[in-house]
Design an enzyme around this catalytic site. Structure first.
Site, short mmCIF file in Angstrom:
data_model
loop_
_atom_site.label_atom_id
_atom_site.label_comp_id
_atom_site.label_asym_id
_atom_site.label_seq_id
_atom_site.Cartn_x
_atom_site.Cartn_y
_atom_site.Cartn_z
N GLU A 128 0.87 -1.17 0.00
CA GLU A 128 0.00 0.00 0.00
C GLU A 128 0.91 1.22 0.00
O GLU A 128 1.44 1.61 1.04
CB GLU A 128 -0.94 0.01 1.21
CG GLU A 128 -1.96 1.13 1.12
CD GLU A 128 -2.88 1.18 2.33
OE1 GLU A 128 -4.01 1.67 2.16
OE2 GLU A 128 -2.48 0.75 3.42
N ALA A 147 -2.54 8.27 5.94
CA ALA A 147 -1.42 8.17 6.87
C ALA A 147 -0.17 7.63 6.17
O ALA A 147 0.44 6.64 6.57
CB ALA A 147 -1.79 7.28 8.05
N HIS A 148 0.19 8.29 5.05
CA HIS A 148 1.40 7.94 4.31
C HIS A 148 2.27 9.19 4.18
O HIS A 148 1.74 10.30 4.04
CB HIS A 148 1.07 7.39 2.92
CG HIS A 148 0.41 6.06 2.94
ND1 HIS A 148 1.07 4.89 2.62
CD2 HIS A 148 -0.86 5.69 3.25
CE1 HIS A 148 0.24 3.87 2.72
NE2 HIS A 148 -0.95 4.33 3.11
N ASN A 203 -12.90 5.39 1.89
CA ASN A 203 -11.81 6.07 2.58
C ASN A 203 -10.67 6.38 1.61
O ASN A 203 -10.31 5.56 0.78
CB ASN A 203 -11.28 5.21 3.75
CG ASN A 203 -12.34 4.98 4.80
OD1 ASN A 203 -12.79 3.87 5.02
ND2 ASN A 203 -12.76 6.04 5.46
N ASP A 231 -7.26 -3.37 8.09
CA ASP A 231 -6.33 -2.24 7.90
C ASP A 231 -5.64 -1.95 9.24
O ASP A 231 -5.35 -0.80 9.58
CB ASP A 231 -7.05 -1.00 7.37
CG ASP A 231 -6.09 0.07 6.86
OD1 ASP A 231 -4.92 -0.26 6.61
OD2 ASP A 231 -6.51 1.24 6.73
N ALA A 270 -5.29 6.81 11.00
CA ALA A 270 -4.08 6.08 10.62
C ALA A 270 -4.28 4.58 10.78
O ALA A 270 -3.84 3.97 11.75
CB ALA A 270 -2.89 6.55 11.45
N GLY A 271 -4.99 3.99 9.83
CA GLY A 271 -5.30 2.57 9.96
C GLY A 271 -6.31 2.37 11.07
O GLY A 271 -7.04 3.28 11.47
#
Length: 370
Positions: A112, A123-124, A202, A257, A292-293
């Site tokens: 991902e 959240a990357h 999302n 996730d 974030a996940g």
């Protein structure tokens, strides 16, 4: 027992060694779980960690701890997901994770990022994002030594469609996600071979009546399986109902996730290079509060789906077991309670709470021990 043909009362599953058998061996031990439900082991195709461990950055022992944490919650088959990182780092992690896949600890690897949109990065780390150059996508596939199962892409970016075709040619699932694509661009990606919607709703444009965006395209196409995070935070119940109604129960895959805090607790964690605060079971980036996940486990997703969302048990079993197993090309060995398949099963009580987990014929959680 929930079988592919429906729910059966007063049934039994015969386990011989690691498999479900048609006939019982002599002097077979009988385990009475009267009053409980028996369902297939859960299959999670999108999972970043748990038990305090990250699949992106943890040691082998830490990764195994994370895998075991999810097994304790009914996930008998798991695809390990990475998050955006430097290409050389991700290639190195692919090599490590592929060894665990070869040993049978995980079912494969899901990348991902980093080939996602900075507009929908979630959240990357934005600094590490890049366009999906087919040569770089191929680098990750090669590093995974045949164990790459899925790559999430923003297919509207330069190189996106060519990368989808490359993945399809190599038998790797191309997933549309963290995308700013239009409806038309998403249709093009599906025609090129994309078959999964990464956590639908999302990290993508909202459904609009004049600009329907990727959500409409992904829901309407029979070739696409849609991932849903059913934790009560990522999705409103109406969105979940919409996805089931439009896609149908045979095209939904519940995922976690999950990040490190799943099955572990609140506190500060790292998701790749980004710091995360988990409070009351909800994970958010410290920097800006972005989700974030999750800290979800699939037993909780099951219980919520049938008790709060009021979905039929058979549909939930499909979303947690059969559908993701088919997507991975593993339905001949997992995903349902049928003779010849792996003896992966979950025992649930009358309130759909988890009471037992068996993986390949061995109890991970023994229902007789409580």
């Amino acid at each position: 027992m929930v079988l592919p043909t429906g729910t059966v009362s007063d049934g039994q599953v015969i386990v011989d060694g690691t498999r479900i058998a048609r006939t019982a061996p002599e002097n077979a031990k009988v385990i009475d779980v009267t009053g409980h439900r028996l369902v297939p082991g859960f299959v999670d195709i999108h999972n970043h960690g748990g038990g305090g461990a990250s699949f992106t950055s943890g040691t082998v022992d830490e990764i195994l701890k994370g895998i075991h944490t999810h097994r304790l919650h009914g996930t008998t088959t798991l695809v390990a997901s990475t998050v955006t990182g430097d290409m050389d780092f991700l290639a190195h992690r692919a090599g490590l994770l592929s060894e665990l896949a070869e040993q049978g600890d995980i079912a494969g690897i899901h990348f991902e990022g980093p080939f996602i949109s900075p507009c929908r990065k979630g959240a990357h780390s934005e600094e590490l994002l890049r366009d999906p150059d087919p040569a770089e996508v191929r680098k990750l596939i090669d590093a995974a030594r045949g164990k790459a199962k899925m790559v999430t892409l923003a297919t509207e970016l330069p190189g996106g469609i060519d990368s989808v075709r490359l993945l399809a040619e190599h038998g790797v699932i191309a997933a549309v996600g963290h995308t700013d694509a239009t409806y038309e661009q998403t249709v093009e990606a599906i025609e090129a071979g994309a078959t999964v919607a990464t956590h639908l709703f999302n990290a993508m444009p909202q459904l609009g009546h004049r600009a329907p965006g990727p959500i409409a395209a992904l829901l309407e196409d029979e070739r696409v399986t849609v991932e849903l995070i059913n934790d009560g935070t990522h999705l409103h119940p109406a969105a979940l109902e919409l996805a089931f109604h439009r896609a149908g129960a045979d095209r939904v895959a519940f995922i976690t996730d999950a990040m490190d805090a799943a099955g572990f607790g609140d506190g500060r964690y790292w998701l790749g290079p980004l710091e995360v605060e988990v409070a009351d079971g909800v994970a958010r980036l410290v920097a800006d509060g972005t989700i974030a996940g999750s800290t979800l486990t699939l037993d909780r997703a099951f219980q919520r789906a049938v008790t709060i969302d009021r979905l039929p048990v058979e549909d939930v079993v499909a979303a947690l077991s059969a559908n993701p197993a088919r997507l991975l090309g593993m339905y001949d060995t997992i995903g349902s309670l049928e003779p010849g398949k792996d003896a992966d099963l979950v025992v649930l009580d009358a309130d759909f709470g988890l009471k037992g987990v068996m993986r390949r014929g061995e109890w991970v959680v023994d229902p007789q021990l409580g």
